[in-house]
Scaffold this motif. Sequence first.
Motif, PDB file in Angstrom:
ATOM      1  N   ALA A 166      12.601  26.147  14.926  1.00 39.95           N
ATOM      2  CA  ALA A 166      12.187  25.466  16.161  1.00 39.95           C
ATOM      3  C   ALA A 166      10.722  25.050  16.187  1.00 39.95           C
ATOM      4  N   MET A 167      10.028  25.013  15.041  1.00 41.37           N
ATOM      5  CA  MET A 167       8.674  24.461  15.028  1.00 41.37           C
ATOM      6  C   MET A 167       8.764  22.953  14.837  1.00 41.37           C
ATOM      7  N   ASN A 168       7.924  22.210  15.559  1.00 40.68           N
ATOM      8  CA  ASN A 168       8.034  20.751  15.582  1.00 40.68           C
ATOM      9  C   ASN A 168       6.977  20.080  14.718  1.00 40.68           C
ATOM     10  N   ILE A 169       7.348  18.909  14.188  1.00 41.04           N
ATOM     11  CA  ILE A 169       6.402  17.977  13.580  1.00 41.04           C
ATOM     12  C   ILE A 169       6.398  16.739  14.482  1.00 41.04           C
ATOM     13  N   TYR A 170       5.232  16.207  14.776  1.00 33.51           N
ATOM     14  CA  TYR A 170       5.123  15.033  15.646  1.00 33.51           C
ATOM     15  C   TYR A 170       4.770  13.813  14.797  1.00 33.51           C
ATOM     16  N   HIS A 171       5.382  12.662  15.133  1.00 32.75           N
ATOM     17  CA  HIS A 171       5.307  11.494  14.260  1.00 32.75           C
ATOM     18  C   HIS A 171       5.111  10.221  15.077  1.00 32.75           C
ATOM     19  N   THR A 172       4.148   9.390  14.676  1.00 34.83           N
ATOM     20  CA  THR A 172       3.927   8.113  15.361  1.00 34.83           C
ATOM     21  C   THR A 172       4.008   6.932  14.407  1.00 34.83           C
ATOM     22  N   GLY A 173       4.528   7.137  13.218  1.00 40.28           N
ATOM     23  CA  GLY A 173       4.496   6.099  12.181  1.00 40.28           C
ATOM     24  C   GLY A 173       5.332   4.882  12.454  1.00 40.28           C
ATOM     25  N   TYR A 174       6.333   4.970  13.345  1.00 42.42           N
ATOM     26  CA  TYR A 174       7.171   3.810  13.599  1.00 42.42           C
ATOM     27  C   TYR A 174       6.840   3.133  14.917  1.00 42.42           C
ATOM     28  N   GLN A 175       5.659   3.449  15.483  1.00 39.20           N
ATOM     29  CA  GLN A 175       5.238   2.669  16.628  1.00 39.20           C
ATOM     30  C   GLN A 175       4.972   1.241  16.178  1.00 39.20           C
ATOM     31  N   THR A 176       5.161   0.295  17.091  1.00 38.74           N
ATOM     32  CA  THR A 176       5.094  -1.113  16.723  1.00 38.74           C
ATOM     33  C   THR A 176       3.787  -1.458  16.021  1.00 38.74           C
ATOM     34  N   LYS A 177       2.685  -0.958  16.537  1.00 38.19           N
ATOM     35  CA  LYS A 177       1.396  -1.270  15.944  1.00 38.19           C
ATOM     36  C   LYS A 177       1.314  -0.771  14.513  1.00 38.19           C
ATOM     37  N   ARG A 178       1.806   0.453  14.276  1.00 39.07           N
ATOM     38  CA  ARG A 178       1.767   1.017  12.937  1.00 39.07           C
ATOM     39  C   ARG A 178       2.668   0.252  11.976  1.00 39.07           C
ATOM     40  N   LEU A 179       3.806  -0.231  12.473  1.00 36.66           N
ATOM     41  CA  LEU A 179       4.685  -1.021  11.612  1.00 36.66           C
ATOM     42  C   LEU A 179       3.970  -2.271  11.123  1.00 36.66           C
ATOM     43  N   ILE A 180       3.228  -2.916  12.012  1.00 37.71           N
ATOM     44  CA  ILE A 180       2.499  -4.116  11.635  1.00 37.71           C
ATOM     45  C   ILE A 180       1.412  -3.772  10.625  1.00 37.71           C
ATOM     46  N   GLU A 181       0.650  -2.688  10.900  1.00 33.41           N
ATOM     47  CA  GLU A 181      -0.460  -2.316  10.025  1.00 33.41           C
ATOM     48  C   GLU A 181       0.018  -1.953   8.622  1.00 33.41           C
ATOM     49  N   LYS A 182       1.104  -1.232   8.536  1.00 32.81           N
ATOM     50  CA  LYS A 182       1.517  -0.667   7.249  1.00 32.81           C
ATOM     51  C   LYS A 182       2.575  -1.500   6.518  1.00 32.81           C
ATOM     52  N   ASN A 183       3.163  -2.486   7.208  1.00 39.08           N
ATOM     53  CA  ASN A 183       4.251  -3.263   6.604  1.00 39.08           C
ATOM     54  C   ASN A 183       5.311  -2.351   5.994  1.00 39.08           C
ATOM     55  N   LYS A 184       5.643  -1.308   6.743  1.00 40.08           N
ATOM     56  CA  LYS A 184       6.573  -0.318   6.204  1.00 40.08           C
ATOM     57  C   LYS A 184       7.945  -0.915   5.916  1.00 40.08           C
ATOM     58  N   HIS A 185       8.352  -1.828   6.771  1.00 37.39           N
ATOM     59  CA  HIS A 185       9.695  -2.365   6.578  1.00 37.39           C
ATOM     60  C   HIS A 185       9.817  -3.072   5.223  1.00 37.39           C
ATOM     61  N   GLU A 186       8.855  -3.936   4.923  1.00 34.29           N
ATOM     62  CA  GLU A 186       8.917  -4.667   3.657  1.00 34.29           C
ATOM     63  C   GLU A 186       8.856  -3.719   2.470  1.00 34.29           C
ATOM     64  N   ARG A 187       7.990  -2.729   2.556  1.00 30.37           N
ATOM     65  CA  ARG A 187       7.871  -1.765   1.454  1.00 30.37           C
ATOM     66  C   ARG A 187       9.173  -0.996   1.257  1.00 30.37           C
ATOM     67  N   ASN A 188       9.716  -0.485   2.364  1.00 33.20           N
ATOM     68  CA  ASN A 188      10.939   0.305   2.255  1.00 33.20           C
ATOM     69  C   ASN A 188      12.117  -0.534   1.771  1.00 33.20           C
ATOM     70  N   MET A 189      12.198  -1.776   2.246  1.00 28.13           N
ATOM     71  CA  MET A 189      13.317  -2.616   1.851  1.00 28.13           C
ATOM     72  C   MET A 189      13.279  -2.931   0.359  1.00 28.13           C
TER      73      MET A 189
END
Length: 659
Positions: A166-189
Amino acid sequence: MKRLSVCMIVKDEEELLPRCLDSVQGIADEIIVVDTGSTDLTKQIAEEYSAQLYDYTWSNDFAAARNESIRHASGKWILVLDADEYLAKEEYVLWNDFLETEKPIHHLAYTLPVINFTGDKESDDEMTTAPVTRLFPNFKGIFFERPIHEQLTRGTQGELFHKKIAMNIYHTGYQTKRLIEKNKHERNMSIFNSMKKDDNMSEYDWFTLGNQYRYAKNEEEAIRCYERALVSDSSRLAWYPHCLIGLISLYFQENQLYLVDEWTTNKLVAFNEYADYHTIKGIQYETMGFFKQAEECYLEAIRIAEQRANKDQEIWLVDPMYSFETPVQQLVGIYFRLNESKQAIYWLSKLLNKNNRNPQVLLKLVEWLCQHESQDEVTVFLNKIYDVSNTADCELLFKVSLVLGQVELVRYYAGLLSTLANLSTLDQLRFGIMMDDQKIWLDFSGRGQSEYEQQFQAWIQMAVGAIKWNGSTKLQNVAKQYRNKSIDDLTVIMISFIQGDFVNDDQLLIQYADNLFSVAKQLFLIKDYENFDKFIQAMKTPELINQLANYFFNLGLTELAMNYYSILLAEQQLDLSSLVNLGMYHANQHFYEDAVEFLSAAVQQKPSSKHLYYTLIKHADRKSKSSYMNQFMSECSEVINISFVKEFLTKEKQISVIK
């Protein structure tokens, strides 16, 4: 031996890396950072936190990079984090307790909830959870595999088991701004495309690819991937219910309600010991107008969540919202629809007690209470939930009262604040109107309202002031500042009214009925009833009267609403919302003949209104049932094979043929 090694792979993470490293300072004995080619200050930041820093040439394979990071770890336990993740220092007690008491087992790794913030703003996010296995014992032959959304394994040594903690990890990597900054979609695809080309896709990979398409708003491809991930029974795996509920939610979104029912009835039912199942089932019932059945499901979801919490069991399956917020919000809507206002207010109060910073809940609750309780009763209620000696709490209540136009509450909370200097110009204008302070209204220039919506909000307040103080010239001068044709048109209408001229352009009145309704509502809220009545008589279009009638009906001011409905009924000008409100009201009052008449008229206006047919068919006389059932099956053929709909139609058909 060191206790905990935090292992990371990073690239160009100067913005978020400090937050991540700050969050582990109290529990990490060493930090391993593998950099895959940063060109910003990432490396310097890592060194400032005394991290062990290693360069690594990126090979389009997350597992390989992860394995490079854990290769350097010397702690008894390994925790894997990304730079856009962090831990809550408030949970250090849980972490320390685990690290001190848990015994490492060679075939056991630990799955933690990742709390994902997926909205556009960090302060106003949508939140979801997903399980990830990120904590495991070192020196036990555990390593990563899969190029993307990498998974832990023991390879040929045997199966790796996963234990939820029950210990949590918090994540903001898929916020819209971060998606634009990191181009995660293109990299992952690009990684996924390579895997598909090599025919190297597991069921889990199809699930994660579905998630990728979903984040990219490609719902059709996301559905296809989720369906491929669920071809065999992987229900015991942690990702399976997330994939299943993800698929069901996309079917909902695409209005494929038969498939929603099929997957819920055949697959999701296996998880009926969780609140998620009952909330989702309730939404299905509610979508089809089976409100009492939906109510039972929502109450069961809340009961199960409370029961699991009392037993220290995992409360939700996939989404924490399903265990309380969503079923309660849906219950509120149902109770208002069924004219059970006390129940609605009870559950709104429960929501507010759980999270008193939720402005939508607070607005709805205060708006309703102010029409049915005295100011003293409202303030006593609110002051039990909020600490008015706390400036932030008092300001929140003041601003909500201001937005709702509640003069007595505004005056009360203003008196508790030491200053009102921080008010925006728009709020100052609202305050001046409510406090009958013409000087504030006269001093308003209209400048600084750059956003379209703000301009209309300011114009509404100026229009109310112009009506109160006969200020046509001032309203006209402010309107000129906006250079907005709609505001110019509205100003012409308002000046004609103030000067006593008849507004004879019905098309213009119909076009701007929403804005005119806002002016009328404000006059009503500040209790300027004389001008309110004059305004309604001058602007009396069916569009405006329907809006007013429905507004009063939704506030529980039934007698006032019925006065307006009567006017519309006499002229046969009831719109769809008015017909539905009247139909449901008469059904709830057991006036079934009237209910059927209104609901029948509603489905004539919009035959595809599938949520209306249940009440219409149920309360129609035997002679009419068949006709309405035939209409339903013709207009809503895509839903007639839903299990509970089919059962209902079969039962009603039997009733209709009884002699």
